[in-house]
Design a protein around this motif. Structure first.
Motif, PDB file in Angstrom:
ATOM      1  N   LEU A  26       0.822  -1.218   0.000  1.00  0.00           N
ATOM      2  CA  LEU A  26       0.000   0.000   0.000  1.00  0.00           C
ATOM      3  C   LEU A  26       0.853   1.266   0.000  1.00  0.00           C
ATOM      4  O   LEU A  26       0.322   2.367  -0.188  1.00  0.00           O
ATOM      5  CB  LEU A  26      -0.968   0.005   1.186  1.00  0.00           C
ATOM      6  N   GLN A  29       0.120   3.566  -2.712  1.00  0.00           N
ATOM      7  CA  GLN A  29      -1.172   4.228  -2.796  1.00  0.00           C
ATOM      8  C   GLN A  29      -1.489   5.135  -1.615  1.00  0.00           C
ATOM      9  O   GLN A  29      -2.347   6.002  -1.720  1.00  0.00           O
ATOM     10  CB  GLN A  29      -2.280   3.184  -2.939  1.00  0.00           C
ATOM     11  N   GLY A  68     -10.676  -1.565   3.025  1.00  0.00           N
ATOM     12  CA  GLY A  68     -10.197  -0.992   1.779  1.00  0.00           C
ATOM     13  C   GLY A  68     -10.923   0.291   1.436  1.00  0.00           C
ATOM     14  O   GLY A  68     -11.701   0.819   2.239  1.00  0.00           O
ATOM     15  N   TRP A  87      -8.146   0.096  -3.304  1.00  0.00           N
ATOM     16  CA  TRP A  87      -7.158  -0.737  -2.631  1.00  0.00           C
ATOM     17  C   TRP A  87      -7.862  -1.596  -1.592  1.00  0.00           C
ATOM     18  O   TRP A  87      -8.934  -1.240  -1.114  1.00  0.00           O
ATOM     19  CB  TRP A  87      -6.028   0.094  -2.006  1.00  0.00           C
ATOM     20  N   ARG A  93      -8.051  -9.689  -0.173  1.00  0.00           N
ATOM     21  CA  ARG A  93      -7.931  -9.737  -1.634  1.00  0.00           C
ATOM     22  C   ARG A  93      -8.346 -11.106  -2.158  1.00  0.00           C
ATOM     23  O   ARG A  93      -8.352 -12.086  -1.430  1.00  0.00           O
ATOM     24  CB  ARG A  93      -6.489  -9.431  -2.034  1.00  0.00           C
ATOM     25  N   SER A 129      -4.767  -6.012 -10.322  1.00  0.00           N
ATOM     26  CA  SER A 129      -5.509  -4.769 -10.529  1.00  0.00           C
ATOM     27  C   SER A 129      -6.122  -4.733 -11.923  1.00  0.00           C
ATOM     28  O   SER A 129      -7.246  -4.250 -12.109  1.00  0.00           O
ATOM     29  CB  SER A 129      -4.602  -3.559 -10.306  1.00  0.00           C
TER      30      SER A 129
END
Length: 177
Positions: A26, A29, A68, A87, A93, A129
């Motif tokens: 992360l 981001q 997220g 994210w 995930r 992604s």
């Protein structure tokens, strides 16, 4: 177990700290170095994860935990466009949450937000992604060479877009609170 999208609150700060602690990637981001405590995360939520005329953020909640974010940024009312980002904490995930959140954000954008074109980009070395974008109905439009820089490394980005006139994907959107 509740799975939905809603506005971020100050009460989500400890979960944000947990997410960045558990998810080293992360750093590309989020300002991970500024999110080391609930107080710092609370300040970040207040200053960066709100919504206004040019930005809309939703926290993704799974099993009752903030895990997220999905956002529409650079909302341009003149051209009816916006940029999509998302994210998830690593432990959440691979469950379709990001896809469902992006579909829900697009649904809001094309109805309540009165937008026509949504764009997003991902590093070409991030196939997960790309899969989120594709499953959420975003069509690849091309490669932006060396667009992003992390440290000394530059990354190509694949641009995707979805128009209000494109067919909606066969994906159940996350409910929005």
């Amino acid at each position: 177990m509740t799975t939905l999208m809603r506005a971020w609150t100050a009460d989500d700060a400890p979960a944000l700290v947990d997410a960045v602690t558990a998810t080293p990637d992360l750093v590309t981001q989020l300002p991970v170095d500024r999110l080391g405590s609930p107080a710092a995360a609370g300040a970040f939520i207040a200053e960066s994860l709100g919504s206004d005329a040019t930005t809309r953020n939703w926290v993704i909640v799974a099993a009752g935990l903030p895990v997220g974010n999905v956002a529409l940024t650079h909302i341009d009312a003149r051209h009816n466009t916006a940029w999509v980002s998302y994210w998830l904490a690593s432990g959440f995930r691979g469950r379709g949450l990001a896809v469902r959140a992006v579909v829900a954000a697009a649904e809001w954008a094309f109805t309540d937000g009165a937008l026509f074109r949504l764009e997003l980009g991902h590093r070409v070395n991030n196939p997960a992604s790309c899969a989120v974008a594709t499953r959420a109905g975003f069509i690849a439009e091309g490669i932006e060479r060396a667009k992003l820089r992390y440290g000394d490394d530059r990354f190509d980005v694949e641009l995707h877009a979805r128009l209000a006139t494109d067919p909606a994907p066969a994906v159940e959107p996350l409910p929005r609170e």
